[in-house]
Design an enzyme around this catalytic site. Structure first.
Site, PDB file in Angstrom:
ATOM      1  N   ARG A 197       0.814  -1.201   0.000  1.00  0.00           N
ATOM      2  CA  ARG A 197       0.000   0.000   0.000  1.00  0.00           C
ATOM      3  C   ARG A 197       0.856   1.263   0.000  1.00  0.00           C
ATOM      4  O   ARG A 197       0.680   2.157   0.834  1.00  0.00           O
ATOM      5  CB  ARG A 197      -0.920   0.031   1.201  1.00  0.00           C
ATOM      6  N   GLU A 227      -2.912   5.208  -0.867  1.00  0.00           N
ATOM      7  CA  GLU A 227      -1.745   4.746  -0.137  1.00  0.00           C
ATOM      8  C   GLU A 227      -1.211   5.770   0.843  1.00  0.00           C
ATOM      9  O   GLU A 227      -0.431   5.444   1.728  1.00  0.00           O
ATOM     10  CB  GLU A 227      -0.702   4.339  -1.158  1.00  0.00           C
TER      11      GLU A 227
END
Ligand code: FES
Ligand code: FES
Lengths: 805, 164
Positions: free
Chosen positions: A383, A759
Site C-alpha cells: 500500500r 496509499e
C-alpha cells in the site's frame, strides 16, 4: 418549457465527481455474491498444492514422488526436472532477476516451492504433499544482510556466482544485487562537514507483509481444442501477467486470456508472478483439465511478497536555527533469495529518492545496496508507491532526531523547512519535480485542529505527574508531514518488463444514452466501478448510475499496467477523463448539426450542448447519443465511442499532515491511541466517502505495521510469524478511531486535478504512530528505537531508560 | 477415504450429501453446496471470514467438521436477504455506511453482526468493537463497520417497535 429541473438538480442527478455516491459493488458483496478466485468452479477442475522447503538454505538431493502418486486422487507431481524441458523451472522476476519456480538443486528460503502435487480435490492434494519425500542437505544460513556481504559469507545464488555485473550495474560480492546512487555525494558530504549541527541515526523499517484477507490463487484452464489458455487469478496487473505468461510459456499472447475476478484486497501482494501460477498453467496443459491453486495463509506469509526490510543509515545537517542544509542516506536493502521487487525497471530501490520528503533540502545523496539473504523474495509496495513509505519513515524519523539534537519543537522544525507554496513546481535535490503543494496551510490547519499547544501543555503536566509518582502513563504526540509520489508513471522513465506504465480507458455510449467503460486497471476494494463512473458522468453528462464499468478481462479491456502504487486515479483516471473528452468533442459536432449551427456556436452545460446565448435551444447527451446511431451526419462516422491511452507527463504528489496522541503505560508497555487526526490533500476529490474509507483502512495498516506487525526470522531462517496468531492484524477492538480532514491542491498536469489517495494513509501513519512512541520517551533521552513497537519492545524501552524504578 | 452421509438445514433449506469425516464445514458449504458467501482467510480460526450462524451461535466454519454440523440449523450471509430478494437491514446498512471495500470479510462480518445484535440488541460502540473482534478486516479500519452495525441496531429496534 422543455426543461424544468434546475441546473443544480441536473448536476446532482449525475452523481458525478465530488458526490459521496454509494458503491455499486456492494449489492453483490453484502449478500455473498462476490466472485473471487476460490469461488470459481469448472467441470473436472483439479487442485494443486505445494511441497515446500522446511529449510532456509539447503541442497535438494532428491525428490521421491512414488508414494505421493499412489495416494488416491493424486494425478501428477511436478518437480523442477519436469519443468526444465519446457524452460519453466525458472522464471524472470519484475526486477531483472530470475527466480526458481520449483527448487532447482537447492532452496534459498523456508517455504520455497519444491514440488507441485495435482489431485482431484484439495484434500487429496494435501495428502499427496505429505507423501512426497524430499532429501535435503542443510547449508549455512544468512538472514542478516550485513553479514551476507562479509567476505566469507556463504554463496546463496550459485546460478549467478562470480558475476561482476548485475541487472542494475556492477556488483562487488556474490550476495550483492545492486548499488543505486542518486544525488550529489560530494556536495552532500561538504554540507555535512560544514554544518553547525549533524544528526546521525540508523533507521530500520522492518520486514512485514501486505496480508490481504484473501490469499493469492488462480485457476488455469487450457482448452486443447482451441489452443486457448484462460487464467483467472488474483492479479493486480492482468495485462502484464498475460504478457509474462506469453513470454515465458511461448503461448501466443492472443491465445491467452487473463481474468482478474473480484479481488479480496491486494495491497501489493498480488502484483508479482508466483510459482503457483506457472505450475497451475503447466498442470492444466499436462492434464488437459482446469487446475485451481489457492495458497493458505501460512504459504501467503512465508512465500509471496514481503514488504520493506530497509536498513537506512541517515545523516542530516542543519544550521543552529534549524534550517536543513543537507541529507545523506545509505540503505541496505534485504531482498531475500531472489530479487523479485515490483519496481519500475530503472528504479531498483523504487522511489526511495523521494526521501527528502516535504522539505526544501538543497543537497542530498542516496545510495541503496540490494542484498540476497535466505529469506522469502518480494519487496513489494505494501500500500505505497514503490518504497515511498520507507522514504517517508526515514525522513520523518530523521526530522525528529534532528529536533532532539537542536532541542527544538518538531512541529516548528518542520515548519521552517517546508517547501513553500511559491516554490512549486519544485525540483528536489534527488531528481523529482513536485507538481503542487501547500504544506504550510495544511500544517497549520492540522495543528489548530488538534489544539497542538494545549496538547503539549497537557503532556508536560503529565510528565511532571509521572516524575512525582502520581501516574505511570506518559503521553506521546506523533507528528508527520509526508509527501507521496504516485501515478507511475511517465513512459519515458517508468516501465515494468519494458512495458511503459501508461494506462487506458475505452468508453462506449449506447444509443439510449447509457454506457460501458473498460479500463486496464483492476479494483481490489477501491471501488473503481463507482468512482470511474463518476468521472465519466461529470465529463459527459450521463448519470453515473447508467454507466457500467468493467476491468480485469484482458480479452475485453484495453491494455493497462494495473492497480498498485496508487496509480489508478492518476493514470487510469486521467485516461478515463481523456476518453470522455473525446466523446464530448464528437458529441459537440453532432449537437451542432442537430441544432443547425456551427460547432463553435454550441457550449457544454452539465449534461447538454446549448446554443451560445440561447440556452433554451439544446441537445442533451442522451439525445446526442441516439442521434449518433440513427442519423447520417455528413463528415461524421456513426457511433459514439472512444479510447484513450494516457501517458502521464509527471507523477502526482499527494501530501498530508497527521497527528496522533498516544497514552503509554510504562510498566506494561501497553499503548492506547487516544486520537488520530489525518489531513490529506489528494487534489481534486472524486468521492469523499470512498476517500475517508481509504484513509481509515490505510491508517489501520500503518497502525499494525508500526505497533506490532512483523515478518520475523530466527537465525536458522525459520519464519516466526507465519500465522495470524503471530502476525499482527488489528481487530476492531484495538484499532483507533480516525478524524479525517482535507485541503485541496489540484495537480496542475492531471486532466481533473486528482492525485490519488489510497496509499497516503499507510505512508503517513507509520511514522506518525512511531513518532508518538518516541516522543513519549524523548524527555528521558530516547532517540531511536526500531519498530514494531509492540508491548514488549516498549516495556524494554522503559526498562532500558531506567523507568521501572 | 470412505464418505459419510450428512444432513443439515442451510438458510432454511434441508440439504444432504456425502462427505469425508475430515471435511470441514466451510468446504462442504462452498464446494458441495456452492454457497460461496462464507470465505476462507486463514483456516485457523483467526480471521472470521468463514463465520456462519449455527444453532443460534456464531461459529467459524473453517474449524468445524461438517460432521459436527449434522442435523444443525446453519445460516450464511446468503440467508440474510429479505424474502423479496432485497438486502436485509444489516446488509443495507453496510452499503449505506461504506462498511466494506474489497468485500472479502463482509459475509463473515454481516453474519457475525446478525448474531451480535440478537445477543445484544442495543450495544454501545465499545460492545460492538468487542463483539466483532473475532472478525478481521484488512481494508476498512473498522470505523464504518462499527457505524453500520450501530445503525443496524437502531433500524432493527425501530422495526421491532413499529411491529409491536
Ligand atoms: S477462515 Fe475461518 S477464521 Fe479464518
Ligand atoms: S473489506 Fe476487504 S477485508 Fe474487509
Amino acid at each position: 418549457m422543455k426543461d424544468e429541473i434546475t441546473p443544480e438538480d441536473r448536476v446532482a442527478n449525475l452523481k458525478g465527481m465530488g458526490s459521496s455516491r454509494k458503491r455499486v459493488e456492494d449489492v453483490r458483496f453484502t449478500q455473498g455474491k462476490g466472485n473471487y478466485v476460490d469461488d470459481i468452479k469448472l467441470d473436472g477442475m483439479l487442485f494443486g498444492d505445494f511441497v515446500r522447503s522446511p529449510y532456509a538454505h539447503a541442497r535438494v538431493k532428491s525428490v521421491n514422488k512414488e508414494a505421493a502418486l499412489a495416494v488416491p486422487g493424486v494425478l501428477a507431481v511436478l518437480t523442477a526436472e519436469d519443468l526444465e524441458p519446457l524452460g519453466l523451472h525458472w522464471m524472470p522476476t519484475l526486477a531483472g532477476d530470475k527466480q526458481m519456480v520449483l527448487a532447482d538443486g537447492k532452496v534459498l528460503f523456508q517455504g520455497q516451492e519444491v514440488a507441485y502435487v495435482v489431485a482431484t480435490d484439495r484434500y487429496a492434494a494435501a495428502d499427496g504433499v505429505e507423501a512426497v519425500v524430499v532429501e535435503y542437505e542443510e547449508l549455512p544460513v544468512v538472514v542478516d544482510p550485513f553479514k551476507a556481504l562479509e567476505p566469507d559469507a556463504p554463496i546463496l545464488r550459485e546460478d549467478i556466482k562470480d558475476r561482476t555485473e548485475g541487472a542494475h550495474g556492477p556488483v562487488r560480492h556474490n550476495n550483492h544485487i545492486f548499488t543505486w546512487e542518486q544525488g550529489d555525494k560530494d556536495a552532500t558530504e561538504a554540507a555535512l562537514a560544514e554544518a553547525d549541527v549533524v544528526a546521525e541515526e540508523m533507521i530500520y523499517y522492518h520486514r512485514t507483509h501486505p496480508c490481504p484477507l484473501e490469499t493469492c490463487g488462480c485457476v488455469a484452464s487450457m482448452d486443447k481444442v482451441t489452443g486457448k489458455l484462460t487464467l483467472w487469478g488474483t492479479f493486480q496487473a492482468p495485462h502484464a501477467i498475460r504478457t509474462v505468461v506469453s513470454l515465458i510459456s511461448g503461448i501466443a499472447e492472443h491465445n491467452i486470456r487473463v481474468i482478474s475476478p473480484d479481488i479480496g484486497g491486494g495491497f501489493g501482494n498480488k502484483v508479482g508472478a508466483y510459482a503457483g501460477y506457472v505450475c497451475s498453467v503447466v498442470a492444466s496443459i499436462v492434464t488437459g483439465k482446469p487446475v485451481k491453486w489457492v495458497e493458505d495463509r501460512m504459504e501467503n506469509l512465508m512465500s509471496t511478497a514481503f514488504a520493506r526490510d530497509y536498513w537506512m543509515k541517515g545523516r542530516i545537517a542543519a544550521t543552529k536555527e534549524g534550517k536543513i542544509t543537507g541529507l545523506w542516506c545509505h540503505t541496505t536493502a534485504d531482498h531475500g533469495g531472489f530479487d523479485a521487487c515490483a519496481d519500475p525497471t530503472k528504479f531498483p530501490a523504487g522511489f526511495m529518492n523521494i526521501c527528502t520528503g516535504s522539505y526544501d533540502i538543497p543537497t542530498a545523496y542516496l545510495a541503496v545496496d540490494g542484498v540476497y539473504t535466505n529469506k522469502a523474495p518480494g519487496g513489494v509496495a505494501y500500500r505505497c508507491s514503490f518504497r515511498v513509505t520507507e522514504a517517508a519513515y526515514f525522513i520523518e524519523r530523521m526530522i525528529e532526531v534532528l529536533a532532539i539534537k537542536l532541542n527544538m519543537d518538531a512541529a516548528e522544525l518542520r515548519r521552517i523547512n517546508f517547501i513553500r507554496k511559491d516554490q512549486f513546481p519544485y525540483q528536489s535535490a534527488l531528481g523529482w519535480e513536485y507538481d503542487s503543494g501547500d504544506y504550510h496551510t495544511a500544517w497549520e490547519k492540522a495543528l489548530d485542529a488538534v489544539g497542538y499547544d494545549a496538547l503539549r501543555a497537557e503532556q508536560a503536566q503529565r510528565l511532571e505527574d509521572f516524575k512525582a509518582g502520581k501516574t505511570r502513563k506518559l503521553i506521546g504526540i506523533g507528528l508527520t508531514h509526508f509527501t507521496e509520489i504516485v501515478g507511475a508513471g511517465p513512459v519515458k522513465n517508468c516501465d515494468i518488463l519494458g512495458l511503459g506504465m501508461f494506462d487506458s480507458c475505452e468508453i462506449r455510449i449506447h444509443p439510449t444514452g447509457s454506457a460501458i467503460a473498460r479500463l486496464g486497471t483492476i479494483s481490489q476494494g477501491q471501488g473503481h466501478a463507482t468512482t470511474f463512473a463518476q468521472i465519466i458522468a461529470s465529463e459527459i453528462g450521463l448519470p453515473a448510475d447508467d454507466i457500467t464499468l468493467e476491468e480485469g478481462d484482458t480479452d475485453t479491456a484495453p491494455y493497462g499496467l494495473g492497480t498498485y502504487g496508487s496509480r489508478s486515479t492518476p493514470v487510469a483516471g486521467a485516461a478515463t477523463a481523456m476518453a470522455a473528452r473525446k466523446i464530448r468533442a464528437k458529441a459537440q459536432m453532432i449537437a451542432a448539426y442537430l441544432l443547425e449551427v456551427h460547432d463553435d456556436d454550441v457550449e457544454w452545460d452539465v449534461d447538454r450542448f446549448a446554443v451560445k446565448g440561447a440556452p433554451e435551444r439544446f441537445k442533451t447527451m442522451k439525445e446526442i447519443a441516439f442521434a449518433a446511431y440513427n442519423q447520417a451526419i455528413p463528415g461524421l462516422e456513426p457511433g459514439l465511442e472512444a479510447v484513450s491511452y494516457y501517458d502521464p507527463p509527471n507523477m502526482t504528489y499527494p501530501f498530508g499532515a497527521y497527528i496522533c496522541v498516544m497514552e503509554i503505560d510504562v510498566d506494561t508497555g501497553e499503548t492506547e491511541v487516544r486520537s488520530f487526526y489525518a489531513l490529506d490533500d489528494c487534489g481534486t476529490r472524486i468521492n469523499p466517502m470512498i476517500i475517508d474509507g481509504q484513509i481509515h483502512g490505510g491508517a489501520t495498516e500503518g497502525y499494525a505495521i508500526a505497533m506490532g506487525q512483523e515478518i520475523a526470522y530466527d537465525e536458522m531462517g525459520n519464519n516466526k510469524s507465519a500465522t495470524l496468531m503471530d502476525f499482527f492484524l488489528p481487530t476492531a477492538w484495538e484499532t483507533p478511531t480516525y478524524t479525517t480532514d482535507f485541503t485541496v491542491t489540484p495537480s496542475p498536469h492531471h486532466p481533473i486535478g486528482a492525485k490519488g489517495v489510497g496509499e497516503s494513509p499507510n505512508v503517513g501513519s507509520v511514522p506518525c504512530f512511531s513518532n508518538a512512541v518516541h516522543d513519549a520517551f524523548r524527555p528521558f533521552g530516547l532517540v531511536q528505537s526500531h519498530m514494531p513497537h509492540d508491548h514488549w519492545r516498549i516495556w524494554k524501552i522503559a526498562r532500558d531508560l531506567g523507568l521501572h524504578g | 477415504m470412505s464418505k459419510m452421509h450428512v444432513k443439515l438445514t442451510v438458510n432454511g433449506q434441508e440439504v444432504e450429501g456425502l462427505a469425508e469425516p475430515r471435511t470441514l464445514l466451510i468446504h462442504f458449504l462452498r464446494e458441495n453446496l456452492n454457497i460461496t458467501g462464507p470465505h476462507i482467510g486463514c483456516e485457523t480460526s483467526h480471521c472470521g471470514a468463514c463465520t456462519v450462524d449455527m444453532n443460534g451461535k456464531s461459529v467459524k466454519s473453517c474449524t468445524l467438521f461438517v460432521a459436527q454440523a449434522n442435523g444443525a440449523d446453519v445460516t450464511t450471509v446468503e440467508g440474510l436477504v429479505n424474502e423479496d430478494g432485497s438486502l436485509g437491514v444489516i446488509q443495507e446498512m453496510f452499503r449505506e455506511h461504506h462498511g466494506l471495500q474489497c468485500g472479502f470479510c463482509t459475509p463473515g462480518m454481516i453474519t457475525r453482526a446478525h448474531r451480535l445484535l440478537q445477543e445484544n440488541p442495543a450495544p454501545t460502540e465499545e460492545e460492538v468493537r468487542f463483539g466483532m473482534a473475532g472478525n478481521l478486516c484488512r481494508c476498512t479500519g473498522y470505523q464504518n463497520i462499527v457505524k453500520a452495525i450501530l445503525a443496524s441496531a437502531d433500524a432493527l429496534n425501530a422495526q421491532k417497535e413499529a411491529a409491536e
